[in-house]
Design an enzyme around this catalytic site. Structure first.
Site, PDB file in Angstrom:
ATOM      1  N   GLY A   1       0.793  -1.230   0.000  1.00 37.83           N
ATOM      2  CA  GLY A   1       0.000   0.000   0.000  1.00 37.83           C
ATOM      3  C   GLY A   1       0.822   1.276   0.000  1.00 37.83           C
TER       4      GLY A   1
ATOM      5  N   THR B   1      -6.937 -10.661  12.353  1.00 44.10           N
ATOM      6  CA  THR B   1      -8.043  -9.733  12.104  1.00 44.10           C
ATOM      7  C   THR B   1      -7.680  -8.785  10.967  1.00 44.10           C
ATOM      8  OG1 THR B   1      -8.662  -9.878  14.417  1.00 44.10           O
ATOM      9  CG2 THR B   1      -9.498  -7.971  13.192  1.00 44.10           C
TER      10      THR B   1
ATOM     11  N   CYS C   1      16.631   0.209   3.070  1.00 38.73           N
ATOM     12  CA  CYS C   1      17.120  -0.907   3.883  1.00 38.73           C
ATOM     13  C   CYS C   1      18.642  -1.011   3.838  1.00 38.73           C
ATOM     14  CB  CYS C   1      16.525  -2.216   3.398  1.00 38.73           C
ATOM     15  SG  CYS C   1      14.911  -2.026   2.678  1.00 38.73           S
TER      16      CYS C   1
END
Ligand SMILES: *Cc1c(COP(=O)(O)O)cnc(C)c1O
Length: 396
Positions: A200, A237, A325
């Site tokens: 996203g 969830t 990174c």
């Protein structure tokens, strides 16, 4: 202080429309989509609408989309779960030398657990060598994983050709499309993609949410064990606001894709021309045109990448020297080494990644400041001094 943000390959700003779409799922419709009562139905519907939307953007079916905690998780899932599910068929995986660490480090992990991995080389433009890829295929090869577009140098891979090769040999094809999804056109059937990872926060959506496309019929065990969410394959969830936000971001990005690509390309090409013309001993990394519309990556000889980034930061310019990174470590980028650059040149790299918010003024300001910074750093470099002395002797 106003920042000039040129690190959109690291992450992007959440679009206002995305935040607006997400907010009710924090405040109003906070039900757990797995619950039975009708209040939770709003959340469930939002998750399923998002799934349908996202599937549509890559030519997939909604039931082939699985929500995850981001690109890294999707990459881990694609490799580990496929390796596990098909280990009885073979234990060989093919990938490339320029993948994101979410792929490379997962491959290293699998190598420690009895799998063999072939790392296919790329050419000087950072494009995977197809002849090498095909030659690497063995009877026990179960998976080919090649990224759709590289996060450092922006090179766009021949995904459709790779998919065709994989299909002809009856091998699954996974692509890390985190930098490509909603940035450039992708279609899982036309490109013979069996699995695809996306995230996203690289498309003006929220962080910590991603998805994985898994073609129907592919065995892939539970990646996160627990509840029955995501067809029992990824428990936990649902991150409802995240899922809604990612789908909204994808919608905005896909609808604006043509215009945005054209706009960013114009800025990128102006940036590249100015840098190469006005800064001596500079080079562009990656292909001149076959690259993400928003990506420019340079090397400057006699310059240390980190010092350049610090001085740019003092001018309010957010840039990076590779991936988020790898910065922080002193190793030169594995991608720049893979395209054949020697260590000392790979150390002086700069990645500038634009967005549709970036302006021509910001690009010009950045190049003006960069010129001064590089001059200043070179004036302090004994290596550069020696080099200039030698140049002068040669021309005498
Ligand atoms: C950013 C990125 C990832 C990791 O995605 P996250 O959502 O940050 O975990 C993986 N692959 C590529 C090519 C990326 O650019």
């Amino acid at each position: 202080m106003k920042y000039i943000y040129l690190d959109n390959a690291a992450t992007t700003q959440v679009a206002p429309e995305v935040l607006e779409a997400m907010t009710p799922f924090f405040t109003e419709f906070y039900g757990n989509p797995s619950s039975i009562y009708s209040f939770a139905g709003e959340s469930k519907k939002a998750v399923e609408d998002a799934r349908t939307k996202i599937a549509g953007y890559i030519g997939a079916k909604p039931e082939e989309i699985y929500f995850t905690g981001g690109g890294s998780e999707s990459d881990n899932w694609a490799l580990k779960a496929t390796a596990e599910a098909y280990a009885n068929k073979g234990k060989h995986i093919i990938t490339s030398t320029i993948e994101h660490h979410a792929i490379l480090h997962t491959c290293e992990y699998l190598e420690k657990h009895g799998f063999e991995v072939t790392y296919v080389n790329v050419d000087e433009n950072g494009i995977v060598k197809l002849d090498e890829l095909e030659a690497a295929i063995r009877p026990d090869t179960i998976l080919i994983s090649i990224m759709a577009a590289n996060n450092e140098i922006g090179s766009i891979q021949p995904i459709a050709e790779i998919g065709k090769i994989a299909k002809e040999h009856n091998i699954f094809f996974h692509t890390d499309a985190v930098q490509a999804f909603a940035h450039i056109p992708l279609h899982v059937d036309e490109m013979h993609i069996d699995m695809l990872s996306a995230s996203g926060h690289k498309i003006n959506g929220p962080k910590g949410i991603g998805f994985m496309y898994i073609r129907k019929g592919i065995k892939s065990g539970s990646f996160i064990h627990g509840g029955a969410q995501e067809r029992r394959r990824r428990a936990g969830t649902h991150n409802v606001p995240g899922i809604v936000g990612m789908a909204k971001a994808a919608e905005l990005a896909v609808n604006a894709m043509e215009d945005r690509m054209e706009y960013e390309r114009k800025l990128r090409d102006h940036l590249i021309s100015r840098v190469l013309e006005e800064i001596p001993y500079s080079r562009l990394n990656g292909h001149r045109t076959n690259r993400l519309p928003n990506n420019a990556n340079f090397c400057f000889r006699f310059i240390e990448g980190e010092s350049m980034l610090i001085l740019l930061d003092q001018k309010g310019i957010c840039a990076s020297s590779g991936s988020a990174c790898t910065s922080g470590s002193l190793d030169p980028s594995h991608v720049l080494l893979a395209i054949g650059l020697p260590h000392e040149i790979a150390h002086g790299s700069l990645r500038l990644t634009l967005s549709e918010q970036t302006t021509m003024e910001e690009i010009d300001y950045t190049v003006d400041e960069l010129k001064k910074i590089i001059e200043r750093l070179r004036s302090m470099s004994p290596l550069y001094e020696d080099f200039v002395k030698k140049q002068n002797q040669n021309t005498k």
